[in-house]
Design an enzyme around this catalytic site. Structure first.
Site, mmCIF file in Angstrom:
data_model
loop_
_atom_site.group_PDB
_atom_site.id
_atom_site.type_symbol
_atom_site.label_atom_id
_atom_site.label_comp_id
_atom_site.label_asym_id
_atom_site.label_seq_id
_atom_site.Cartn_x
_atom_site.Cartn_y
_atom_site.Cartn_z
ATOM 1 N N ASP A 22 0.679 -1.064 0.109
ATOM 2 C CA ASP A 22 0.035 -0.270 0.016
ATOM 3 C C ASP A 22 0.938 1.068 -0.111
ATOM 4 O OD1 ASP A 22 -2.640 1.226 -0.104
ATOM 5 O OD2 ASP A 22 -3.155 0.036 1.674
ATOM 6 N N ASP A 27 -9.571 3.511 -3.782
ATOM 7 C CA ASP A 27 -10.034 2.499 -3.377
ATOM 8 C C ASP A 27 -11.581 2.392 -3.864
ATOM 9 O OD1 ASP A 27 -8.234 1.822 -1.717
ATOM 10 O OD2 ASP A 27 -9.273 1.869 0.043
#
Ligand SMILES: *[C@@H]1O[C@H](CO)[C@@H](O)[C@H](O)[C@H]1NC(C)=O
Ligand SMILES: *[C@@H]1O[C@H](CO)[C@@H](O)[C@H](O)[C@H]1NC(C)=O
Ligand SMILES: *[C@@H]1O[C@H](CO)[C@@H](O)[C@H](O)[C@H]1NC(C)=O
Length: 385
Positions: free
Chosen positions: A147, A202
């Site tokens: 991430d 996202d």
């Protein structure tokens, strides 16, 4: 004809240069990740029970292989820098979970972050890449998602390259999934650094978010190919925020786009409708076609309310999604020119969701029933000679 063929060949050629040579991602990765349904509420039993469910409910047979633990597994670092699992949620450590998942014939993925901390403030891999890669290899990890929280001052290409090389140096092939949410155009460098790269923020479990992530793929489809895939994020199918018609569109388009098929719902207590969407074999086959060319937006009508997405397949056929984003039902006309075919070519058409043959056509095809609001029809069109 020459022009159509040349464009298609250029697309295929562009897609296969510079792939990270770790032998993985010959087709888009398929699996499950804990994040979309459980977020931080994970532990060894929920991960292991999900893996078990994947085998018993047919997901594994349908091709779902990776069981990915997302954020919140890490407990901290020993004084020597080695990372360890959260002793409350993973009391037996990650290797114990990995061994169990491998015993089922599945593969295990883990999550880390290119910054100093993960998004949920667990330890990140910044400065510990070699150490962490070695630990993952010792645990038997098959897949690493990295991430981008607390890393924003860094250059993603340089930072991800460090983990990429660290993973390579272990000698254990580990799928490398970059997740910088599209920051600094990862599609321009992703192929040489990782096996997939997130292209967007996202996904959320609603129509607008799914559509927005989808449309962001339209300009970048040529950057994906065998060895590395554009990743419009994990799937929301089954999480309840969209209708099943919308989830069928979500799944059809993710398949056509060669997106990673990473399920994100509860697989332990899954309903039949969700399972039948996620395991639709003819739709999955489009995603896993060995030619590896990502589908693209080839035609829009009415300012994009109706869209045609298409991709060439290894057997010379085309896969097509006729997609109605409107709130009214609609028909959509497909012309052979939209899908790199001569008008005179006879094409045999099959509906992949109903698994029925619709007949043989030349020049064009128009669905005889209306496509529902937010719905789609997914087809293959195969030359008859
Ligand atoms: C490491 O990189 C080399 C050179 O690209 C490649 O041949 C090899 O397969 C890679 N090994 C692993 C484990 O990824
Ligand atoms: C493990 O996580 C699941 C899902 O969040 C939860 O329902 C369950 O109670 C947890 N089990 C333990 C022992 O904490
Ligand atoms: C670091 O310390 C831990 C805990 O003592 C140990 O299990 C691990 O093997 C050590 N790692 C290295 C690379 O020495």
């Amino acid at each position: 004809m020459m022009k159509i063929a040349a464009t298609l060949l250029a697309t295929i050629a562009l897609a296969t240069v510079n792939a990270l040579d770790n032998g993985l991602a010959l087709t888009p990765q398929m699996g499950w990740s804990s994040w979309n349904f459980y977020a931080c509420n994970i532990n060894e039993s929920v991960i292991m029970n999900t893996a078990k469910a994947m085998v018993s409910n047919g997901m594994a047979d349908a091709g779902y292989t990776y069981v990915n633990i997302d954020d919140c597994w890490a407990g901290g670092r020993y004084p020597n820098g080695t990372v360890y699992a959260d002793p409350t949620n993973f009391p037996n450590g990650i290797k114990y979970v990995a061994d169990y998942i491998h015993s089922l014939g599945l593969k295990i993925g883990i999550y880390t972050d290119a910054g100093t901390e993960t998004c949920q403030k667990r330890v990140g891999s910044y400065g510990y890449e070699a150490n962490d890669a070695q630990t993952y290899a010792e645990w038997g990890i098959d897949y690493v998602k990295e991430d981008w929280c607390y890393a924003t001052l860094e250059n993603p290409q340089q930072r991800y390259q460090i983990m990429s090389q660290a993973l390579n140096a272990t000698g254990r092939p580990m799928f490398f999934s970059l997740c910088d949410w599209g920051y600094e155009n990862p599609w321009t460098f992703g192929m040489s650094v990782g096996n997939s790269w997130r292209t967007t923020p996202d996904i959320k479990d609603n129509w607008d978010s799914m559509l927005s992530n989808l449309m962001a793929q339209a300009p970048i489809t040529s950057f994906s190919g065998i060895g590395g895939f554009n990743d419009p994020d994990m799937m929301m199918v089954g999480n309840g925020g969209m209708s099943n018609t919308e989830y069928v569109s979500h799944f059809s388009l993710w398949s056509l786009l060669n997106a990673p098929l990473i399920a994100g719902c509860d697989l332990i207590d899954i309903d039949q409708e969700t399972l039948s969407i996620l395991t639709a074999s003819e739709v999955i086959a489009i995603n896993q076609d060995p030619l590896g060319v990502q589908g693209s937006l080839v035609k829009s009508y009415n300012g994009g309310l109706q869209q045609i997405w298409a991709k060439p397949l290894s057997n010379g056929a085309r896969a097509v999604v006729l997609f109605n984003t409107d709130t009214n039902p609609a028909t959509i006309e497909l012309l052979w020119g939209n899908i790199w075919m001569e008008p005179s070519q006879q094409l045999s058409i099959r509906n992949l969701w109903t698994q029925t043959n619709l007949g043989t056509f030349t020049e064009s095809y128009e669905s005889d029933s209306l496509i529902p609001p937010h719905g789609c029809i997914m087809l293959t069109l195969t030359p008859t000679n």
